[in-house]
Design a protein around this motif. Sequence first.
Motif, PDB file in Angstrom:
ATOM      1  N   GLN A   5       0.971   4.150  12.077  1.00 38.99           N
ATOM      2  CA  GLN A   5       0.885   2.842  11.439  1.00 38.99           C
ATOM      3  C   GLN A   5       0.851   1.728  12.492  1.00 38.99           C
ATOM      4  O   GLN A   5       0.087   0.773  12.382  1.00 38.99           O
ATOM      5  N   THR A   8      -2.552   1.788  14.285  1.00 39.19           N
ATOM      6  CA  THR A   8      -3.585   1.224  13.408  1.00 39.19           C
ATOM      7  C   THR A   8      -3.551  -0.292  13.424  1.00 39.19           C
ATOM      8  O   THR A   8      -4.597  -0.943  13.523  1.00 39.19           O
ATOM      9  N   VAL A   9      -2.364  -0.867  13.362  1.00 42.82           N
ATOM     10  CA  VAL A   9      -2.228  -2.326  13.407  1.00 42.82           C
ATOM     11  C   VAL A   9      -2.784  -2.861  14.725  1.00 42.82           C
ATOM     12  O   VAL A   9      -3.547  -3.826  14.733  1.00 42.82           O
ATOM     13  N   ARG A  12      -6.592  -2.649  14.733  1.00 43.28           N
ATOM     14  CA  ARG A  12      -7.169  -3.645  13.819  1.00 43.28           C
ATOM     15  C   ARG A  12      -7.028  -5.049  14.408  1.00 43.28           C
ATOM     16  O   ARG A  12      -7.913  -5.888  14.230  1.00 43.28           O
ATOM     17  N   TRP A  13      -5.919  -5.323  15.095  1.00 45.95           N
ATOM     18  CA  TRP A  13      -5.696  -6.642  15.701  1.00 45.95           C
ATOM     19  C   TRP A  13      -6.841  -6.975  16.661  1.00 45.95           C
ATOM     20  O   TRP A  13      -7.398  -8.059  16.645  1.00 45.95           O
ATOM     21  N   TYR A  17      -9.467  -8.776  14.125  1.00 42.46           N
ATOM     22  CA  TYR A  17      -9.046 -10.167  14.335  1.00 42.46           C
ATOM     23  C   TYR A  17      -9.771 -10.768  15.537  1.00 42.46           C
ATOM     24  O   TYR A  17     -10.431 -11.798  15.429  1.00 42.46           O
ATOM     25  N   GLU A  28      -3.110  -9.339   5.999  1.00 39.35           N
ATOM     26  CA  GLU A  28      -2.816  -7.926   5.769  1.00 39.35           C
ATOM     27  C   GLU A  28      -1.837  -7.360   6.798  1.00 39.35           C
ATOM     28  O   GLU A  28      -1.005  -6.525   6.471  1.00 39.35           O
ATOM     29  N   LEU A  29      -1.954  -7.818   8.037  1.00 41.54           N
ATOM     30  CA  LEU A  29      -1.185  -7.217   9.128  1.00 41.54           C
ATOM     31  C   LEU A  29       0.156  -7.884   9.398  1.00 41.54           C
ATOM     32  O   LEU A  29       1.012  -7.285  10.053  1.00 41.54           O
ATOM     33  N   THR A  30       0.339  -9.122   8.927  1.00 43.78           N
ATOM     34  CA  THR A  30       1.554  -9.868   9.269  1.00 43.78           C
ATOM     35  C   THR A  30       2.371 -10.224   8.028  1.00 43.78           C
ATOM     36  O   THR A  30       1.834 -10.324   6.925  1.00 43.78           O
ATOM     37  N   LYS A 114       4.678  -4.361   8.748  1.00 38.67           N
ATOM     38  CA  LYS A 114       3.839  -5.497   9.128  1.00 38.67           C
ATOM     39  C   LYS A 114       4.417  -6.190  10.351  1.00 38.67           C
ATOM     40  O   LYS A 114       5.611  -6.105  10.621  1.00 38.67           O
TER      41      LYS A 114
END
Length: 142
Positions: A5, A8-9, A12-13, A17, A28-30, A114
Amino acid sequence: MIKMQYKTVAHRWFNEYFTKGDLQVLDELTTEDFIYHSRRGENTREKMKDFMVWYRKVFQDDEWTIEDMIEQNDKLVVRYTGWMTYKGGWFNIPPENQRVKETGIMIFQFSNGKVCRLWCENSDAAILFELGALKQNTHEIF
């Protein structure tokens, strides 16, 4: 072993982003009370979105590599390298479509999966040097 997890964050960041400038991914992430701790103090999720709008105008064609990840309790440390093309709009530096390199370390703190806090140390001074905004030959480079 780093939690999937968290990995993945981080990916994605950088991929959504930074590279794509997707502002909604921050929602979604924060967490709603997310804080980015910068040299200028604490910044909200909305300030991070404002930053990205500016960043996408100034730098384009990003390529990011996550070099290392270290997890400890509820934190993930990410060492990264990025390359981007400068398009103008930072201080009075003229746009020359110059490719520059950034290196840095981000520390993500998680709450319920998150990001609730973020710290980042990066190489802004090195980018300014590459763009010619800092006078050449005024200090040793190691």
